[in-house]
Enzyme design. Structure first.
Site, PDB file in Angstrom:
ATOM      1  N   CYS A 441      49.800  42.148  47.318  1.00  0.00           N
ATOM      2  CA  CYS A 441      49.326  41.894  46.008  1.00  0.00           C
ATOM      3  C   CYS A 441      47.740  41.454  46.309  1.00  0.00           C
ATOM      4  CB  CYS A 441      49.849  40.406  45.628  1.00  0.00           C
ATOM      5  SG  CYS A 441      49.899  38.910  46.428  1.00  0.00           S
ATOM      6  N   HIS A 485      50.996  34.726  44.750  1.00  0.00           N
ATOM      7  CA  HIS A 485      50.711  36.108  44.119  1.00  0.00           C
ATOM      8  C   HIS A 485      49.271  36.029  43.659  1.00  0.00           C
ATOM      9  CE1 HIS A 485      51.843  39.832  42.377  1.00  0.00           C
ATOM     10  NE2 HIS A 485      51.496  39.646  41.127  1.00  0.00           N
ATOM     11  N   ASP A 501      48.392  42.855  35.781  1.00  0.00           N
ATOM     12  CA  ASP A 501      48.758  42.702  37.130  1.00  0.00           C
ATOM     13  C   ASP A 501      49.092  44.073  37.803  1.00  0.00           C
ATOM     14  OD1 ASP A 501      50.315  42.012  39.386  1.00  0.00           O
ATOM     15  OD2 ASP A 501      51.730  40.468  38.360  1.00  0.00           O
TER      16      ASP A 501
END
Length: 692
Positions: A441, A485, A501
């Site tokens: 991520c 994250h 995202d």
């Protein structure tokens, strides 16, 4: 020489008789050495390698000397080893003072003290050094498992302490351990009273910060491209209990550090990278929330940082314990007034639907967004060229079209989510977009923000945690370090800051329940999972529920909860003075009850005295004039000289009375005395004549 055990005997049957036949000093020394090893063992992961090796060598050396009966080393050896250990501590830690250096020195002193274990005074020094070393184990962990290890260590030290004060001879360690357990249980009410009512102070030490290696978790900075592989840390980061129905897992975004500045390799927060010197400014005045709020209680594990994690978005400050204060940055991040070095529990209220950052700007970029457009010169030329292409292809759609085009490229361009992206070069965004097309991520969010900034869209990175799993046993949601994250926020005219995202475009299952990443299980856990997958999950859920209770009711027992308890006891406005009064009253009552019980037990219910009194009564009933104050030896003399009895009855009674005396007052030259249980059984088997 010890008798050899039969070849077909079990291992325990071979060494246990030999251990029981060892001399008292050797047996007690080996027990104490094993106890020192147990105390030091939890410290091994945090001690220098040379310290652990020194302790192991010293304990083995001392055990060999005890078994062989050789003399202890000369004092010069001890002085030399002490100087060497002190010098090594200075070189390793850079100082002789401080938590890590102090623990290392204490462990070395505890081990070296065993090399001059000659008298009871030396043993007492080892005992109290052992208690102190046990206490230092809580520097690194205060979990339930650590507490269990410490309790076993305390029990062992109490056993050794009692054994050292018992008469000479060879008293069984089992009896000393039973007495130590009874004493500990007797002192448990006082311990509980001290825990509940002693005024709570701030922690005397801090928990070390996270491991700087490539492991999942929250950090104040984000350096892209220098971690070849990410090791998932399955440790708990926080626990959440929702007052009502929890939101969907895909909406659980716990906001942490917001990173705006990029130097080509590292992302940091605006104004500073450690979270303490962030340029705060006023909180956002245009934050608007919609819909129903979410009320929840969050228990945050130690992080050594000031971040107060909340769900997006929390307009009001979290309700913190006394002494804590919260402040909010312009980017909705909540910070505490000091680092979180112990479990911290607080309540918060969040709204999943919100908007901010758009009021009064009329579709124009405000000056405050200059940092969210900044890019270092000379980095990622291919990404800059791609940004120009996206901007040229979306003249009418504007920033919204650019964002959608970038997301579509992630969905259809063959990009993948991996924990082993390898080390990237100077231009990390170029390598992600055009070469490797793989990363976790952090890589995806960093490359996405670089692309948007190059296309003229203000963007930044938000780090924190996403998702979690509910424990069906206690109703708490558990969020792990593996759930750490990184996502992005982009500024759109008329809408303000909007969460985007990009990881969800590459791997949709990462944002939700379907494809949560977890570290591979260990050998035992892997075998259990292969045999019965549900069993491993149930065992894990049960352990975490118990550990959560430990965290909530023991580690997180704060001043506020103490005062709430006093309110429940009838105090209208409780204070520390009231705590002192209640505690003093309880301790005084406990002392009086303990003194009365000890006097009553000693005079009326001493099992040895009861057995002696039973022998006196039987002798008087059989015709022997035994006084109430006659000791066992006098009774044995009376029994041996009582001519009306036959010798077959007098001799066993006299021997039994002398054995009873040895059990209480045995000396160094006396044979081993039987236990009280054995004496009771023999007493019942004695033959007595009928009264004349």
């Amino acid at each position: 020489m010890l008798n050899a055990a039969p070849h077909d005997a079990a291992p325990g049957a071979r060494w246990l008789p030999r251990l029981q036949q060892l001399p008292r000093e050797t047996r007690d020394t080996l027990f104490l050495l094993a106890l020192v090893g147990w105390i030091v063992l939890p410290q091994v992961p945090y001690l220098p390698a040379w310290c652990s090796g020194l302790v192991a060598v010293v304990l083995l050396w001392r055990g060999t000397l005890a078994l062989t009966g050789r003399p202890l080393p000369h004092r010069a050896w001890l002085i030399g080893l002490l100087i060497a250990a002190t010098a090594a501590t200075r070189v390793t830690h850079g100082a002789l003072l401080g938590q890590d250096a102090g623990v290392t020195l204490v462990v070395c002193l505890l081990a070296l003290k065993t090399l001059e274990l000659r008298a009871r005074r030396d043993a007492l020094v080892i005992f109290f050094l052992g208690f102190f070393t046990l206490l230092t184990g809580f520097f690194h962990s205060q979990s339930l498992a650590t507490a269990a290890v410490m309790l076993v260590g305390v029990w062992g030290l109490l056993t050794a302490l009692i054994n050292a004060h018992r008469p000479v001879g060879q008293p069984p360690l089992r009896d000393s351990a039973a007495l130590a357990l009874r004493m500990a249980l007797a002192g448990a009410p006082v311990m509980i009273a001290l825990f509940v009512f002693f005024p709570r102070f701030a922690p005397l030490w801090g928990v070390p910060s996270g491991d700087p290696r490539g492991r999942s978790g929250l950090s104040s900075t984000m350096e892209v491209g220098k971690v070849a592989a990410l090791a998932l840390d399955d440790g708990v980061a926080l626990r959440v209990r929702f007052d009502g129905a929890p939101p969907p897992q895909r909406e659980l975004y716990f906001r942490g550090p917001v990173l705006s500045h990029f130097d080509g390799r590292e992302w940091t927060a605006r104004g500073g990278g450690d979270g303490f010197d962030v340029a705060l400014g006023p909180p956002p005045r245009d934050l608007q929330v919609r819909g129903a709020p979410i009320d929840y209680e969050l228990t945050l594990e130690p992080s050594a940082g000031p971040w107060l994690l909340t769900l997006d978005a929390a307009p009001q400050a979290p309700a913190l314990p006394p002494g804590w204060r919260a402040r909010q940055t312009p980017d909705l991040q909540w910070l505490a007034n000091r680092p979180v070095t112990a479990l911290l529990r607080y309540r918060a209220q969040s709204w999943p639907e919100f908007s901010y950052g758009q009021t009064g700007w009329d579709g124009r970029l405000p000056r405050q967004l200059g940092a969210e457009l900044q890019l270092p010169a000379g980095y990622n030329p291919r990404t800059l060229a791609l940004a120009r292409e996206l901007r040229a292809a979306a003249p009418e759609g504007g920033p919204q079209a650019i964002v959608q085009a970038a997301l579509q490229r992630l969905r259809s361009g063959g990009y993948s989510y991996t924990l082993e992206p390898g080390v990237s070069g100077r231009d990390s965004a170029d390598e992600f977009w055009f070469d490797t097309k793989a990363g976790f991520c952090e890589h995806i969010a960093s490359a996405f923000v670089v692309l948007l900034r190059a296309a003229g869209v203000p963007a930044r990175i938000v780090t924190g945690f996403q998702g979690g799993e509910m424990n069906g046993l206690d109703g708490y949601w558990t969020v792990r370090n593996a759930d750490a994250h990184a996502w992005t926020e982009v500024w759109l005219a008329g809408r303000g800051w909007v969460r985007v995202d990009p990881t969800g475009a590459v791997m949709p299952g990462r944002i939700g329940q379907t494809q949560r990443l977890r570290p591979p299980p260990g050998l035992v856990a892997g075998a259990i999972d292969t045999f019965n997958p549900d069993l491993l999950r149930q065992l894990r859920a049960g352990w975490e529920a118990v550990n959560n209770r430990w965290n909530q009711w023991v580690l997180n027992y704060t001043q506020g909860r103490q005062l709430d308890l006093l309110r429940g006891l009838g105090f209208e406005q409780p204070s520390w003075e009231d705590l002192g009064k209640v505690l003093a009253g309880l301790l005084t009552a406990a002392a009086l009850v303990g003194a009365a019980w000890a006097r009553w037990e000693r005079t009326q219910h001493d099992p040895w005295l009861r057995l002696l009194q039973a022998a006196r009564r039987r002798m008087r009933a059989a015709g022997i004039a035994a006084a109430d104050s006659a000791p066992p030896r006098e009774l044995a003399r009376l029994a041996a000289q009582h001519s009306p009895w036959p010798a077959a009855l007098r001799a066993p009674l006299a021997r039994w009375l002398l054995a009873l005396e040895r059990q209480r007052y045995g000396g160094s030259g006396s044979p081993a005395a039987p236990s009280l249980a054995t004496l009771r059984r023999e007493f019942r088997q004695l033959r007595w004549p009928r009264p004349s």
